[in-house]
Write a protein that holds these residues in place. Structure first.
Motif, PDB file in Angstrom:
ATOM      1  N   THR A 360       0.798  -1.403  -0.191  1.00 38.05           N
ATOM      2  CA  THR A 360      -0.149  -0.041  -0.001  1.00 38.05           C
ATOM      3  C   THR A 360       0.821   1.327   0.057  1.00 38.05           C
ATOM      4  O   THR A 360       0.820   2.374  -0.691  1.00 38.05           O
ATOM      5  N   ILE A 361       1.851   1.292   0.951  1.00 39.79           N
ATOM      6  CA  ILE A 361       2.855   2.447   0.914  1.00 39.79           C
ATOM      7  C   ILE A 361       3.381   2.708  -0.176  1.00 39.79           C
ATOM      8  O   ILE A 361       3.553   3.844  -0.733  1.00 39.79           O
ATOM      9  N   CYS A 362       4.003   1.821  -1.066  1.00 40.69           N
ATOM     10  CA  CYS A 362       4.705   1.918  -2.339  1.00 40.69           C
ATOM     11  C   CYS A 362       3.827   2.138  -3.355  1.00 40.69           C
ATOM     12  O   CYS A 362       4.339   3.030  -4.182  1.00 40.69           O
ATOM     13  N   PHE A 363       2.538   1.796  -3.363  1.00 38.36           N
ATOM     14  CA  PHE A 363       1.820   2.226  -4.593  1.00 38.36           C
ATOM     15  C   PHE A 363       1.550   3.610  -4.430  1.00 38.36           C
ATOM     16  O   PHE A 363       1.296   4.411  -5.429  1.00 38.36           O
ATOM     17  N   ILE A 364       0.985   4.097  -3.249  1.00 33.84           N
ATOM     18  CA  ILE A 364       1.061   5.535  -3.123  1.00 33.84           C
ATOM     19  C   ILE A 364       2.126   6.499  -3.392  1.00 33.84           C
ATOM     20  O   ILE A 364       2.202   7.395  -4.055  1.00 33.84           O
ATOM     21  N   LEU A 365       3.642   5.743  -3.186  1.00 28.59           N
ATOM     22  CA  LEU A 365       4.542   6.653  -3.444  1.00 28.59           C
ATOM     23  C   LEU A 365       4.810   6.392  -4.868  1.00 28.59           C
ATOM     24  O   LEU A 365       5.434   7.332  -5.512  1.00 28.59           O
ATOM     25  N   PHE A 366       4.471   5.372  -5.622  1.00 24.16           N
ATOM     26  CA  PHE A 366       4.517   5.258  -7.046  1.00 24.16           C
ATOM     27  C   PHE A 366       3.682   6.311  -7.717  1.00 24.16           C
ATOM     28  O   PHE A 366       4.329   6.983  -8.750  1.00 24.16           O
ATOM     29  N   ILE A 367       2.576   6.460  -7.408  1.00 28.66           N
ATOM     30  CA  ILE A 367       1.721   7.272  -8.050  1.00 28.66           C
ATOM     31  C   ILE A 367       2.083   8.786  -7.676  1.00 28.66           C
ATOM     32  O   ILE A 367       2.101   9.752  -8.654  1.00 28.66           O
ATOM     33  N   ILE A 368       2.705   9.154  -6.588  1.00 26.77           N
ATOM     34  CA  ILE A 368       3.216  10.460  -6.148  1.00 26.77           C
ATOM     35  C   ILE A 368       4.382  10.816  -7.326  1.00 26.77           C
ATOM     36  O   ILE A 368       4.491  11.769  -7.979  1.00 26.77           O
ATOM     37  N   SER A 369       5.258   9.815  -7.285  1.00 23.70           N
ATOM     38  CA  SER A 369       6.628   9.800  -7.970  1.00 23.70           C
ATOM     39  C   SER A 369       6.292  10.040  -9.476  1.00 23.70           C
ATOM     40  O   SER A 369       7.248  10.835 -10.206  1.00 23.70           O
ATOM     41  N   ALA A 370       5.288   9.444  -9.989  1.00 26.38           N
ATOM     42  CA  ALA A 370       5.234   9.379 -11.329  1.00 26.38           C
ATOM     43  C   ALA A 370       4.276  10.664 -11.719  1.00 26.38           C
ATOM     44  O   ALA A 370       4.656  11.443 -12.641  1.00 26.38           O
ATOM     45  N   LYS A 371       3.464  11.233 -10.789  1.00 26.54           N
ATOM     46  CA  LYS A 371       2.850  12.359 -11.054  1.00 26.54           C
ATOM     47  C   LYS A 371       3.626  13.623 -11.329  1.00 26.54           C
ATOM     48  O   LYS A 371       3.654  14.560 -11.909  1.00 26.54           O
ATOM     49  N   THR A 453      -7.010  -1.060  -2.081  1.00 22.98           N
ATOM     50  CA  THR A 453      -6.413  -1.106  -0.531  1.00 22.98           C
ATOM     51  C   THR A 453      -7.567  -1.501   0.433  1.00 22.98           C
ATOM     52  O   THR A 453      -7.377  -2.454   1.221  1.00 22.98           O
ATOM     53  N   PRO A 454      -8.888  -1.193   0.042  1.00 24.30           N
ATOM     54  CA  PRO A 454      -9.906  -1.953   1.061  1.00 24.30           C
ATOM     55  C   PRO A 454     -10.037  -3.233   0.881  1.00 24.30           C
ATOM     56  O   PRO A 454     -10.069  -4.269   1.567  1.00 24.30           O
ATOM     57  N   ALA A 455      -9.868  -3.688  -0.514  1.00 21.09           N
ATOM     58  CA  ALA A 455      -9.655  -5.359  -0.901  1.00 21.09           C
ATOM     59  C   ALA A 455      -8.566  -5.942   0.120  1.00 21.09           C
ATOM     60  O   ALA A 455      -8.872  -7.265   0.660  1.00 21.09           O
ATOM     61  N   MET A 456      -7.378  -5.508   0.009  1.00 17.15           N
ATOM     62  CA  MET A 456      -6.336  -6.146   0.820  1.00 17.15           C
ATOM     63  C   MET A 456      -6.603  -6.108   2.231  1.00 17.15           C
ATOM     64  O   MET A 456      -6.502  -7.219   2.869  1.00 17.15           O
ATOM     65  N   VAL A 457      -7.323  -5.133   2.745  1.00 18.72           N
ATOM     66  CA  VAL A 457      -7.569  -5.094   4.001  1.00 18.72           C
ATOM     67  C   VAL A 457      -8.586  -6.015   4.804  1.00 18.72           C
ATOM     68  O   VAL A 457      -8.477  -6.882   5.421  1.00 18.72           O
TER      69      VAL A 457
END
Length: 492
Positions: A360-371, A453-457
């Motif tokens: 979850t943390i890495c996907f959020i950072l991926f979105i931010i870094s790409a954007k 995220t909700p699916a994983m939780v």
């Protein structure tokens, strides 16, 4: 056969024919089991399995890694200018159409489930060879094609063979039980580095020209054919399968009939089958909740499929995407190489929870870094860590399923689990396809994050409270009934 032969006589004749056939198979299986293995057999077997796994990993990732080029060529008006609102809307609609074809192909994989269960009767090796050849053939077709129909044919071939994962069964039935997770993650981690073939081939054949994407399929196809050749010549049948199959063949029809009267014995000795595996799973507490957790957790897989499109939507150039994808396999491999060790030490459930947090943390950072157009190497590392962590959890759930069922249902249980995974992945693909087509202006990155995220939780909550630990289970003795009628608790 004369026409006046009675039905009973025909039945007797079939039974005699089957008895002769099984007697011949028994002799062959016993000879296979008694055959002395070379001293270094386990080493070169694992090398062959690694090569097969590289083929599987590359064929699983190659279409996703070329997604924007494929969608743009086949589904977007070539007169539209990239990075304009009109192009972005057309692209999202095109991605929805491509997702529709992908969904149809994944639906046809149900036939491969029945095919895969045959390994519980005919052995692991034939299907290891056939699966590897099939994936290589599919990539070769994608390389040679010049139109959408032939490309989709190649994609269909790849899709059919990817879920069968006979290399996983080989590892689980060959590795020492206390090191099973470590060896599995080590081999898959090395195989994950093989994904680097994709960005390397992108750099060699595509460079800045996204239209040359077909050539990327060639080298992975060759690797697949080489892996198939070595598996055919040097891989032997697994001892676990041979022992169980020999035991079954030695039983008389009367003994088998008697065992059918006892449900537990029938479960332990059944010779596979998708229907039986599903029935077995939902009649036992452990596997039932594992399957439910798998179906919910795999809804989050939508985020592992569209990462290349997310990078292109963030205005990253083809060269930048190539650089990001070069780091992608190292992120995947890093997670894959280490999680098995912790899985064997801390348990499957603990590792699954930790990895989901990392994902979850890495996907959020991926979105931010790409954007914000950070270094493409950082972008690629984040998405690699996310994908590695996500599929490590999925693989751990698969290992728990195989560790929770008897040997002669193991390959069938993997097929049954894939059915449940397909339910989760298929449902979100349908929803995403509709969303992209109806609302083409939607941000794909936020949609993927909000779904996964909700699916994983939810999936992990079920795993924590409804499923027992399987670390260190004896693969020869497990029946699947160990957790029935008991309070779920971790096992040391």
């Amino acid at each position: 056969m004369p026409q006046n032969v009675t039905l009973e006589e025909k039945k007797v004749a079939r039974a005699q024919k089957l008895a002769v056939k099984e007697a011949k198979e028994l002799v062959r299986r016993e000879a296979q089991y008694e055959r002395k293995r070379p001293k270094l057999y386990i080493i070169y077997l694992m090398m062959i399995i690694t090569l097969v796994y590289i083929t599987d990993e590359v064929s699983s990732n190659i279409t996703n890694a070329l997604q924007s080029s494929i969608v743009t060529e086949f589904f977007v008006d070539p007169n539209l200018i990239p990075q304009t609102a009109a192009f972005d809307e057309a692209y999202n609609k095109g991605l929805a159409q491509f997702s529709f074809y992908t969904m149809l192909f994944q639906a046809t994989v149900v036939f491969s489930f029945f095919y895969k269960t045959l390994a519980d009767k005919f052995g692991r090796k034939p299907f290891l060879v056939i699966n590897t050849f099939g994936m290589a053939l599919g990539m070769l077709v994608c390389f040679l094609q010049q139109n959408l129909f032939i490309f989709l044919t190649g994609t269909l071939i790849i899709t059919f063979f990817i879920p069968n994962d006979m290399q996983v069964v080989y590892i689980l039935e060959t590795a020492p039980e206390k090191k099973r997770g470590t060896i599995y993650s080590l081999i898959k981690g090395i195989a994950s580095l093989g994904i680097s073939l994709i960005p390397l081939m992108r750099m060699v054949f595509m460079g800045a020209d996204a239209t040359k994407w077909r050539k990327v399929f060639l080298v992975p196809a060759i690797v697949g054919f080489v892996a198939c050749f070595f598996a055919l010549l040097f891989a032997g049948e697994t001892d676990v399968f041979l022992r169980r199959r020999i035991d079954y063949l030695k039983k008389t029809p009367e003994q088998r009939e008697e065992e059918k009267k006892n449900k537990t014995e029938a479960d332990k000795n059944a010779q596979g089958g998708l229907g039986h595996a599903l029935k077995f799973a939902f009649s036992h507490k452990q596997l039932k909740w594992l399957f439910i957790a798998v179906a919910i957790f795999l809804v989050g897989a939508i985020s592992t499929q569209d990462y290349e499109s997310i990078m292109k939507a963030a205005t990253m150039t083809t060269e930048e995407v190539n650089s990001a994808l070069l780091m992608y396999p190292f992120g995947v491999a890093f997670v894959t190489l280490i999680y098995g060790f912790f899985s064997d030490k801390l348990g499957r459930k603990t590792v699954s929870v930790c990895l989901s947090g990392v994902a979850t943390i890495c996907f959020i950072l991926f979105i931010i870094s790409a954007k914000f157009l950070w270094s493409p190497y950082i972008v690629g590392t984040f998405i690699g860590l996310f994908v590695g962590a996500f599929w490590a959890v999925s693989d751990t759930l698969g290992i728990m399923s195989t560790e929770s069922c008897p040997t002669n249902l193991r390959a069938s249980m993997l097929s049954a689990e894939t059915v449940m995974a397909g339910i989760g992945m298929g449902s979100i693909m349908v929803i995403t396809m509709g969303i992209l087509y109806i609302f083409p202006k939607i941000n794909l990155d936020y949609w993927c994050l909000g779904v996964s995220t909700p699916a994983m939780v939810i999936g992990l909550l079920i795993l924590c409270f409804k499923v027992g630990e399987t670390k260190g289970m004896n693969m020869d003795q497990v029946t699947g009934a160990e957790w029935d009628g008991k309070q779920i608790q971790d096992k040391a």
